[in-house]
Design a protein around this motif. Sequence first.
Motif, short mmCIF file in Angstrom:
data_model
loop_
_atom_site.label_atom_id
_atom_site.label_comp_id
_atom_site.label_asym_id
_atom_site.label_seq_id
_atom_site.Cartn_x
_atom_site.Cartn_y
_atom_site.Cartn_z
N ALA A 177 14.82 -30.27 -75.32
CA ALA A 177 13.96 -29.56 -76.28
C ALA A 177 12.84 -28.79 -75.61
CB ALA A 177 13.39 -30.56 -77.29
N GLU A 178 12.48 -29.16 -74.39
CA GLU A 178 11.39 -28.48 -73.67
C GLU A 178 11.89 -28.00 -72.31
OE1 GLU A 178 8.36 -27.43 -74.37
OE2 GLU A 178 8.61 -28.05 -76.46
N ALA A 179 12.80 -27.04 -72.37
CA ALA A 179 13.35 -26.43 -71.15
C ALA A 179 12.68 -25.09 -70.93
CB ALA A 179 14.87 -26.27 -71.28
N HIS A 180 12.26 -24.85 -69.70
CA HIS A 180 11.48 -23.64 -69.41
C HIS A 180 11.88 -23.03 -68.08
CE1 HIS A 180 8.28 -23.97 -72.55
NE2 HIS A 180 8.65 -25.24 -72.51
N TYR A 181 11.61 -21.73 -67.97
CA TYR A 181 11.59 -21.08 -66.66
C TYR A 181 10.26 -21.37 -66.01
CZ TYR A 181 15.99 -18.71 -67.09
OH TYR A 181 17.33 -18.46 -67.17
N GLY A 182 10.28 -21.60 -64.71
CA GLY A 182 9.06 -21.87 -63.97
C GLY A 182 8.47 -20.64 -63.32
N ALA A 190 17.31 -21.84 -57.87
CA ALA A 190 16.13 -21.43 -57.12
C ALA A 190 15.32 -20.41 -57.91
CB ALA A 190 16.55 -20.82 -55.78
N SER A 191 14.05 -20.28 -57.57
CA SER A 191 13.20 -19.28 -58.19
C SER A 191 13.39 -17.94 -57.49
CB SER A 191 11.74 -19.72 -58.10
OG SER A 191 11.34 -19.77 -56.74
N PRO A 192 12.91 -16.84 -58.11
CA PRO A 192 13.03 -15.54 -57.45
C PRO A 192 12.37 -15.48 -56.08
CG PRO A 192 12.54 -15.25 -59.77
CD PRO A 192 12.43 -16.72 -59.49
N ALA A 212 -3.89 -19.63 -54.06
CA ALA A 212 -5.13 -19.41 -54.80
C ALA A 212 -5.80 -20.75 -55.06
CB ALA A 212 -4.85 -18.69 -56.10
N PRO A 213 -7.06 -20.74 -55.45
CA PRO A 213 -7.74 -21.99 -55.79
C PRO A 213 -7.02 -22.74 -56.90
CG PRO A 213 -9.30 -20.17 -55.64
CD PRO A 213 -7.94 -19.57 -55.57
N ALA A 214 -7.18 -24.05 -56.91
CA ALA A 214 -6.55 -24.88 -57.94
C ALA A 214 -6.99 -24.41 -59.32
CB ALA A 214 -6.92 -26.34 -57.74
N GLY A 215 -6.05 -24.36 -60.23
CA GLY A 215 -6.37 -23.98 -61.59
C GLY A 215 -6.36 -22.49 -61.84
N ALA A 259 0.86 -20.38 -60.13
CA ALA A 259 2.09 -21.04 -59.67
C ALA A 259 3.33 -20.31 -60.17
CB ALA A 259 2.10 -22.50 -60.13
N GLN A 260 3.32 -19.92 -61.45
CA GLN A 260 4.46 -19.19 -62.00
C GLN A 260 4.63 -17.84 -61.31
OE1 GLN A 260 2.68 -20.12 -65.98
NE2 GLN A 260 4.77 -19.70 -66.65
#
Length: 574
Positions: free
Chosen positions: A98-103, A120-122, A473-476, A481-482
């Motif tokens: 139910a919660e499938a996503h592209y990263g 794998a991601s791009p 980059a800095p956290a947050g 990340a995406q």
Amino acid sequence: MTTSSCPAATAASPAPARCAPAPRRRRALALLGLATLLAACASTPSEPAPAAAAGPARPALVVFLVVDGLPMRQVSAVRHLLAPDGFARFLDRGAWYAEAHYGHAYTVTAAGHATLFTGASPQRHGVIGNDWRDRATGAPVYCTGDTAEHYLGSPTDKLDGTSPRNLQAETLGDVMRRADPRSKVIAVSGKDRGAILPAGRSGTAYMYMNDSGRFASSTYYMPAHPAWVEAYNATRPADRWFKAEWRPLLPREAYGDVVTDDPPWFGTRSGRLPATLGRGDAPDQIFYTLLLRSPYVDAMALDFARAAIDGEQLGRDAAPDLLAISLSGHDYVNHAFSAESLASYDHLLQLDRLLQDFFHDLDTRVGRDRYVAVLSADHGFMPAPEWARGRGLEAGRASSAQLLGRVNTALQARFGVPKLVREVSASALQLNPALLQQHGLDADTVADAARDALRGEPAVAAAYTRREMLAGAPAGAPFFAQMRRSWNAERSGDVPFALKPYWILSSSADGTTHGSPHREDTHVPILTWGPRWAGAGRVDSRVETVDIAPTLAGWLGLPPPAAAEGRPLPRPAR
């Protein structure tokens, strides 16, 4: 060959905002009408067959279905209207997530298909978009373009997709064929990239030709089509839909709270049903192209898949096979009318009935306990901005050409040089290296200024530089990340950016698109069926599309593709 490539904007030549087939086969579609529902839609579901006492240790056939442009929200919305054994086979008797996503952030067709089949991601597989610009020259690059190859029996334009050479990672099919060369990998789609990327380097791709209404491969795969392909094409499969009428499957009130048939974002295209597809006395290229925006290109893809099962004897021997079917029609309908339209809802239900018939045939041809089926999507869909604004949400259309112009104006004011940004390429600004060198400008300094200018745009949610992509980059940092998973150092631009929710990059006042890191575009179905391997039940924990290829590899007793980042999908608790 039909695609819906979005060429990048340049300072001299702005990109069209919506994905549309380019010339000859990838430029904008003009809707003359749509066609009737398939006669086979009314067939009844197959009766569950008793499982064999001792089934195969691994599936004889993997059927991987990709519904182009299907957000999970649509599947949930129509669940009460589904046939007993189409999508419901997965939802009622299979394992689904139910919660499938592209990263990754830039959610477009080519990147999605490559991710599904490589795991794998791009960032790793290198297919950063449907197209992009060469970093050194600025020349356009199409994701599956290869001028060394050409279509069999159809004219081939310069940027048409003919081979997988731009794919930098192996696919599930490549792993299968390396483990056992007897394994067959067949991919079919209404779009070249929807077939070529799933087929990988060692499979065989067949794609719909909208100059003729037939399916063809390219010289990358073979010198001539096998007899079963020629026999299928000899029936002129597309012509059966000429002057047919697409009527809604259900009474209008059954669809619930969908938008009107002709909201402002339809532009000059009528999305009203019923509608007839085809004008004049005989089928022509306009008719064959418009089939893409109807249920009938998917009906043909499934019919071609049936021919492939018989012609290649898929699932009939000890070596497991892979059949990848990318169903392109939903994407074309959603681009023109949005996922919130009656045409889109009805298209999904038409597809549901087509899948029901296809599963019945798989049960008969392959054996109900001998194959697994997986269904996902290459991306979701952003609602039309006008729809979002009508519900009190901040939304809009941002022109890539105007955005590019404003950033260049800001850079010129600071550095005294015009057009330092050469183009927009795969959701990133590409600096002009020749101008930087000519004027002795530091690329990182100019990129920082371009990033800051982008962040001042009302449509932009986040922007970073090449230096930040490489260093982190800095956290947050929002969406970093995406965006990093979408960014490939060799191919991507210098200042990647992402838009705010409900904004689209569009120079047109009609239609809608996808390509963002937001839920509307990342949240897609992952539905599996094959009781011996998949189990049954709903899983609510978050999973990602990179998990599918490693999962299928595990069911086949094989290692995952080499670049895969995902992990096996969890089995349902029950």
